[in-house]
Design an enzyme around this catalytic site. Structure first.
Site, PDB file in Angstrom:
ATOM      1  N   GLU A  28      27.497  39.098  30.819  1.00 53.01           N
ATOM      2  CA  GLU A  28      28.756  38.343  30.678  1.00 53.01           C
ATOM      3  C   GLU A  28      28.452  36.865  30.418  1.00 53.01           C
ATOM      4  OE1 GLU A  28      30.774  36.709  33.906  1.00 53.01           O
ATOM      5  OE2 GLU A  28      29.724  37.866  35.424  1.00 53.01           O
ATOM      6  N   LYS A 160      31.799  39.266  44.900  1.00 49.56           N
ATOM      7  CA  LYS A 160      31.586  37.897  45.358  1.00 49.56           C
ATOM      8  C   LYS A 160      31.953  37.751  46.829  1.00 49.56           C
ATOM      9  CE  LYS A 160      34.141  36.958  42.101  1.00 49.56           C
ATOM     10  NZ  LYS A 160      35.213  36.373  41.317  1.00 49.56           N
TER      11      LYS A 160
HETATM   12  N1  PSU Z   1      30.696  36.270  40.283  1.00 51.74           N
HETATM   13  C1  PSU Z   1      29.826  35.233  40.279  1.00 51.74           C
HETATM   14  N2  PSU Z   1      29.977  34.276  39.352  1.00 51.74           N
HETATM   15  C2  PSU Z   1      30.964  34.335  38.428  1.00 51.74           C
HETATM   16  C3  PSU Z   1      31.863  35.446  38.438  1.00 51.74           C
HETATM   17  C4  PSU Z   1      31.695  36.370  39.382  1.00 51.74           C
HETATM   18  O1  PSU Z   1      28.949  35.156  41.107  1.00 51.74           O
HETATM   19  O2  PSU Z   1      31.054  33.456  37.601  1.00 51.74           O
HETATM   20  C5  PSU Z   1      32.944  35.536  37.389  1.00 51.74           C
HETATM   21  C6  PSU Z   1      32.799  36.864  36.673  1.00 51.74           C
HETATM   22  O3  PSU Z   1      32.906  36.615  35.287  1.00 51.74           O
HETATM   23  C7  PSU Z   1      33.991  37.660  37.185  1.00 51.74           C
HETATM   24  C8  PSU Z   1      35.010  36.563  37.371  1.00 51.74           C
HETATM   25  O4  PSU Z   1      34.408  38.643  36.284  1.00 51.74           O
HETATM   26  O5  PSU Z   1      34.241  35.533  37.968  1.00 51.74           O
HETATM   27  C9  PSU Z   1      36.167  36.992  38.232  1.00 51.74           C
HETATM   28  O6  PSU Z   1      37.201  36.074  38.094  1.00 51.74           O
HETATM   29  P1  PSU Z   1      38.660  36.473  38.610  1.00 51.74           P
HETATM   30  O7  PSU Z   1      38.506  36.570  40.121  1.00 51.74           O
HETATM   31  O8  PSU Z   1      39.545  35.325  38.179  1.00 51.74           O
HETATM   32  O9  PSU Z   1      38.983  37.777  37.986  1.00 51.74           O
END
Ligand code: PSU
Ligand code: MN
Length: 303
Positions: A28, A160
């Site tokens: 990603e 996360k």
């Molecule tokens: N986990 C990490 N770093 C990140 C992300 C997740 O350690 O940058 C990013 C990924 O791209 C994930 C996104 O898909 O955060 C999720 O964002 P949201 O909670 O807005 O869906």
């Protein structure tokens, strides 16, 4: 009415790998453009690409580049994404709009899964998936629904640490997404090794993952398979340290009125500052580790 002409683009290296039937691993771009601050985002990209290559596979960073769905970034594009220069965060729902706008967009897990379907990629490495947020169960990452409907193996260190992990695990069960421990019986805590949350399956070899994946697909399952492994022990951050930083970051986000797609990048940056970089070293190590495992699995799938 005619459809919007869509011409995905691949770099020469990725075209060549496809031609010879080589193993490919999707990466990603949101983790580089929004998740990690410079200079660590560059280090993450370099270490992840090298880990995939060393495993015998070809890394494929996915993104929208000037409105074009891109498999692999050329040097100019990579520099813009690492400089975070006008690069928007693109989740699955934002893909079409980013294309129509001619924008630069960094793909989240959700959008990268959609790109995997577009580009026939079967293995994808990331750090941690999005999931159910704490204190706001209505804020659930689009990563979960895309995992439910996109058949891709995703290697990660769990979800996360900023999330409600038990709720995220329950949602993955409901959505039919298998969560397989790689060398572990429990869900890892992203920055930390342990959460105490037991998993229902464990597989310890890439060949074993490949076997389970073939069975999953032969049964007609359309969901992803999450392969979770803890961060390397020497870089892991104790759970108390992560929790204290997370609680403070959540309060800071609430006080600053952060909403929507900005929540996750805000929390990640805030925790990076509060842990004086300890969390960054763990993040870099686990990203590299997950990229290596994805490379090994992609190679095992060719056997
Ligand atoms: N986990 C990490 N770093 C990140 C992300 C997740 O350690 O940058 C990013 C990924 O791209 C994930 C996104 O898909 O955060 C999720 O964002 P949201 O909670 O807005 O869906
Ligand atoms: Mn959200």
């Amino acid at each position: 009415m005619s459809a919007h002409p869509l011409h995905p683009r691949s770099t020469a290296a990725i075209d060549a790998a496809r031609q010879r039937g080589g193993a490919l691993v999707a990466l990603e771009s949101s983790v580089f453009a929004q998740g990690l601050l410079p200079p660590f985002n560059r280090e993450a990209a370099t270490r992840m690409m090298r880990a995939v290559t060393d495993a015998g596979a070809t890394p494929v960073i996915t993104a929208i580049v000037c409105g074009v769905p891109a498999f692999g970034l050329d040097d100019d594009a990579l520099e813009r994404f690492l400089a975070r220069d006008g690069v928007r965060k693109v989740s699955a729902r934002d893909l079409g709009i980013a294309v129509a706008d001619g924008a630069d967009g960094a793909t989240t897990v959700a959008a990268t899964l959609a790109m995997c379907a577009l580009g026939s990629l079967e293995v994808f490495a990331t750090g941690g998936i999005g999931g159910v947020h704490r204190d706001a169960a209505f804020d659930e990452s689009a990563d979960l629904v895309e995992l439910a409907r996109t058949p891709v193996i995703v290697t990660c260190a769990g979800a996360k640490s900023i999330l409600d992990l038990p709720a995220t695990l329950e949602r993955l069960e409901t959505l039919g997404v298998p969560v397989v421990g790689y060398g572990t019986d429990e869900l890892p805590g992203f920055f930390s090794v342990s959460t105490g949350l037991r998993l229902t399956s464990r597989i310890d070899t890439p060949a074993g993952i490949a076997r389970a994946w073939r069975a999953h697909r032969a049964l007609g399952r359309q969901s992803a398979m999450l392969v979770v492994q803890p961060p390397p022990a020497e870089h892991a951050v104790p759970v108390e340290v992560v929790e204290a930083a997370t609680a403070a970051a959540l309060r800071a986000a609430r006080d600053a009125g952060i909403r929507g797609a900005a929540v996750t990048p805000f929390l990640l940056a805030d925790i990076q500052q509060r842990t004086q970089g300890r969390s960054v070293q763990a993040n870099l190590a686990l990203l590299e580790n997950n990229a290596r495992l994805a490379g090994q699995i992609a190679v095992a799938l060719r056997a």
